[in-house]
Design a protein around this motif. Structure first.
Motif, mmCIF file in Angstrom:
data_model
loop_
_atom_site.group_PDB
_atom_site.id
_atom_site.type_symbol
_atom_site.label_atom_id
_atom_site.label_comp_id
_atom_site.label_asym_id
_atom_site.label_seq_id
_atom_site.Cartn_x
_atom_site.Cartn_y
_atom_site.Cartn_z
ATOM 1 N N ARG A 59 0.879 -2.052 -0.613
ATOM 2 C CA ARG A 59 2.346 -2.135 -0.539
ATOM 3 C C ARG A 59 2.963 -1.759 -1.889
ATOM 4 N N ALA A 60 2.340 -2.241 -2.960
ATOM 5 C CA ALA A 60 2.845 -1.935 -4.303
ATOM 6 C C ALA A 60 2.819 -0.435 -4.559
ATOM 7 N N VAL A 61 1.723 0.217 -4.172
ATOM 8 C CA VAL A 61 1.636 1.671 -4.327
ATOM 9 C C VAL A 61 2.780 2.341 -3.570
ATOM 10 N N SER A 62 3.044 1.846 -2.358
ATOM 11 C CA SER A 62 4.114 2.420 -1.529
ATOM 12 C C SER A 62 5.466 2.320 -2.223
ATOM 13 N N VAL A 63 5.801 1.121 -2.689
ATOM 14 C CA VAL A 63 7.129 0.932 -3.268
ATOM 15 C C VAL A 63 7.244 1.632 -4.618
ATOM 16 N N ILE A 64 6.152 1.732 -5.377
ATOM 17 C CA ILE A 64 6.171 2.484 -6.639
ATOM 18 C C ILE A 64 6.502 3.949 -6.364
ATOM 19 N N TYR A 112 8.362 10.072 -1.506
ATOM 20 C CA TYR A 112 8.919 9.517 -0.269
ATOM 21 C C TYR A 112 7.851 9.165 0.754
ATOM 22 N N ILE A 113 6.617 9.611 0.534
ATOM 23 C CA ILE A 113 5.525 9.259 1.458
ATOM 24 C C ILE A 113 5.242 7.766 1.428
ATOM 25 N N GLY A 114 5.798 7.063 0.425
ATOM 26 C CA GLY A 114 5.623 5.614 0.388
ATOM 27 C C GLY A 114 6.098 4.945 1.663
ATOM 28 N N VAL A 115 7.154 5.507 2.273
ATOM 29 C CA VAL A 115 7.668 4.957 3.534
ATOM 30 C C VAL A 115 6.620 5.091 4.628
ATOM 31 N N ASP A 116 5.922 6.220 4.668
ATOM 32 C CA ASP A 116 4.884 6.424 5.683
ATOM 33 C C ASP A 116 3.737 5.432 5.499
ATOM 34 N N PRO A 175 -0.420 11.489 3.989
ATOM 35 C CA PRO A 175 -0.256 10.099 3.534
ATOM 36 C C PRO A 175 -0.664 9.072 4.583
ATOM 37 N N VAL A 176 -0.446 9.380 5.861
ATOM 38 C CA VAL A 176 -0.785 8.415 6.915
ATOM 39 C C VAL A 176 -2.294 8.203 6.978
ATOM 40 N N LEU A 177 -3.058 9.290 6.992
ATOM 41 C CA LEU A 177 -4.518 9.154 7.024
ATOM 42 C C LEU A 177 -5.038 8.609 5.694
ATOM 43 N N GLY A 178 -4.391 9.005 4.596
ATOM 44 C CA GLY A 178 -4.791 8.460 3.296
ATOM 45 C C GLY A 178 -4.636 6.956 3.258
ATOM 46 N N ALA A 179 -3.493 6.456 3.741
ATOM 47 C CA ALA A 179 -3.267 5.012 3.792
ATOM 48 C C ALA A 179 -4.258 4.340 4.739
ATOM 49 N N ALA A 180 -4.533 5.001 5.864
ATOM 50 C CA ALA A 180 -5.466 4.431 6.842
ATOM 51 C C ALA A 180 -6.865 4.288 6.248
#
Length: 672
Positions: free
Chosen positions: A11-16, A32-36, A269-274
């Protein structure tokens, strides 16, 4: 579900990334990929909670929604109330009206729908919308409404959960690809085209609940032995970690604000986060994400996301120009501070309250009240009688919401035998109009003086927002044809046929912005172009503008109609509110802009456009040309305001005062 500090780290990575993109986009180009990433995390956590409760036969949908309210409402209420109060003292009427509308939408988690409907030719700069970021919250909450119900059905009917998720993911992703070309704005804001991102997380959440972890394969472990399985598992963990980091890093570095997004690009970003989300808690990647600093930011990531954008916007609005690096750093620090205070003093005390149902009810009532206040502010046009701005409004009526930003009122429907649907607009003030004003949104702005009774003429407006009246050519945005522009020229000709009383047609449109790829001043570059309707003629953009426009005018004149082409007025290049010295409050000492441009500079940047107009005139000798610059320029300068007030309501559209001034010159002085 057991607490996982690594998820807070993610989550921190996302908001950063999101805050970084909004403050330093030149560094965090694809931040903006943080939202994804948030979407994937949300889908995973919510689905895990629901599936676990279903497993133990204790899922209660009312209790689920109550917990969501207790989790989401407190920080959001704090930010919405802050915006209401701050806007009262800070914003001008049109700004406060828009904020009220967005507060009402945000309180009902409809922000994404509202912003989708606001996208268009008249849309204001997104950097001036303090609650724009709530679009993502709208997508999430809309997901929370339907997803628990579907999961209950899947559970009780014993459907194959994997097939259901795969079906929805594929369907949503295909919609995303289609609309990335057909309607990029819909693709960005719609929950239908974002659903697949949340469901990737949902898949991980269900798999974890059913198998005790994403990388847990009991059958495979029994088949190949513990030692070989551990080696296999370690390899997969390392691979997932590297791929996850690579995909997210590539997204930030490769994607930009100009990328057609989400489209295929959101897969990165979606697969990276997954890949990072499935890592077991004892893995190296999970331990890095569990660092105390990241966990701290992760815990306050939600209020930090809520606070940072309004602060940035309010500072931009007050300062009136770009923010320096120092101010941006101060805003980041203030956002983190407010987020921590919100987390400690608002979120935690409310969430620790054991009376979830009662707390949720009170929060729901509070949110309804705040939303109602927002609606009231919008309904009352930004509360123009506020003491702080009353004298400003009396001086500058252009600061009110534009009275000429209009949609069809049905007055043309009987004559045309069909409704005229937005973004096209048809309005007439007489059953036998003598004149027609046609063109793009500049025609709509020009018609304001007639519609508001400042100019006494029987007239009809037939305009297409963002459309030129071209024959055989159409305006494209990001290589996608504007569907409402395809038949615009033909519709104008058809309207004249059905209104034989029309004697004159005044054409008012923008010019170079359609063929040059850029606007002036704050507009910057655009993705507009002109394309042949059928096939490709390999001509330049300027040549297509000339051929399409000249052909249309030729057909107009052939109908024995007097045609007057009003050339493009000088673009202001800045927000007209910069041209006034007063605002309710100022944090920065700043002189009002003079709203004056050098006439030679205006002529130079429109030189190619005026050459084309001369060619069109040569093709059509009966065409009258009135140069819009004649009204707003003298021999040396071009002006954005006069003793009668502001002549513009944004950087290139005329205010009611400006439209009245131009109409008086065009209709009665008839100078060329």
């Amino acid at each position: 579900m057991a607490y996982r500090p690594d998820i807070d780290g993610l989550r921190a990575v996302s908001v950063i990334l999101v805050v970084g993109f909004h403050t330093f986009p030149e560094v965090f180009r694809g931040g903006y990929i943080g939202v994804d990433i948030f979407f994937v995390i949300s889908g995973c956590l919510i689905t895990s909670i629901i599936w676990l409760d279903l497993n133990f036969n204790k899922f209660n949908i009312i209790n689920f929604y109550s917990k969501r309210i207790v989790r989401i409402f407190p920080a959001l209420l704090a930010v919405l109330i802050f915006c209401l109060i701050f806007g009262w003292y800070l914003l001008l009427p049109n700004e406060y009206e828009l904020l009220g509308r967005h507060i009402a939408a945000g309180s009902g988690f409809l922000s994404n729908i509202i912003y989708l409907n606001e996208v268009g030719y008249f849309d204001i700069n997104s950097a001036m919308k303090p609650l724009l970021h709530l679009w993502s919250l709208g997508v999430e909450e809309q997901f929370y409404i339907f997803w628990p119900i579907l999961l209950i059905i899947v559970w009780h009917r014993r459907w194959k959960w994997l097939l259901v998720i795969i079906f929805l993911v594929v369907g949503s992703f295909l919609l995303n690809i289609y609309y990335s070309f057909a309607n990029p704005s819909f693709d960005f804001y719609s929950p239908l085209t974002r659903l697949w991102e949340l469901l990737i997380g949902a898949f991980i959440g269900v798999w974890n609940q059913k198998n005790g972890g994403f990388l847990s394969f009991p059958r495979l472990e029994r088949r190949i032995g513990v030692k070989f399985f551990e080696n296999y598992q370690n390899f997969v963990i390392s691979f997932f970690t590297l791929i996850g980091i690579f995909l997210m890093t590539l997204s930030v570095l490769y994607l930009t604000g100009d990328t057609r997004y989400p489209s295929w690009y959101a897969l990165m970003p979606v697969l990276g986060a997954a890949f990072l989300l499935v890592l077991p808690k004892n893995s190296a990647g999970s331990k890095v994400l569990s660092h105390k600093g990241l966990v701290f930011l992760g815990k306050i990531s939600y209020p930090l996301y809520l606070w940072h954008w309004p602060l940035l916007c309010f500072f931009r609005i007050v300062k009136g120009d770009q923010l320096g690096a120092g101010i941006k750093c101060i805003i980041i620090f203030a956002s983190i501070s407010l987020a921590y205070i919100t987390y400690k003093l608002v979120e935690i005390p409310i969430q620790k309250n054991n009376q979830t149902g009662k707390t949720a009810t009170l929060l729901l009532v509070a949110m309804t009240l705040v939303g109602s206040l927002g609606f009231y502010v919008a309904f009352e046009k930004g509360l123009i009688n506020r003491p702080a701005i009353r004298d400003i409004v009396e001086m500058e009526s252009a600061l009110l919401s534009p009275q000429h930003f209009i949609k069809s009122d049905g007055s043309c429907d009987n004559t045309l035998q069909q409704p005229t649907l937005f973004p096209n607009v048809c309005i007439k003030n007489s059953n036998s109009p003598k004149i027609m004003i046609a063109g793009d949104s500049h025609a709509i702005a020009l018609f304001g003086g007639i519609r508001n009774g400042k100019i006494n003429e029987s007239a009809v407006l037939y305009a297409g927002n963002g459309c030129l009246p071209l024959l055989n050519y159409v305006i494209q945005d990001n290589l996608v044809s504007r569907s409402w522009c395809l038949d615009y020229a033909a519709n104008v000709l058809n309207t004249i046929d059905k209104m034989p009383s029309v004697e004159k047609v005044y054409l008012s449109t923008r010019g170079p912005v359609y063929f040059s790829g850029e606007g002036y001043g704050i507009e910057g570059k655009n993705k507009l172009s002109i394309s042949r309707v059928n096939g490709n003629d390999n001509l330049s953009q300027e040549e297509r503008f000339y051929l399409g426009y000249s052909s249309f005018i030729k057909q107009l004149i052939a109908k024995k109609i007097k045609v007057i082409l009003i050339t493009e007025i000088p673009e202001l290049g800045e927000e007209p509110k910069n041209c006034i010295a007063k605002r309710p409050i100022f944090f920065f000492k700043k002189e009002a802009s003079s709203c004056v441009q050098n006439k030679q500079d205006v002529l130079a940047r429109k030189a190619k456009y005026f050459e084309i107009i001369e060619r069109i005139k040569a093709d059509n000798p009966d065409l009258d040309v009135y140069h819009g610059m004649n009204t707003f320029c003298d021999d040396i300068s071009c002006y954005g305001k006069g003793s009668d007030g502001l002549w513009y309501w944004d950087d290139d559209h005329l205010s009611l005062v400006g439209s009245t001034k131009l109409l008086n010159d065009v209709l009665y002085k008839k100078s060329k």
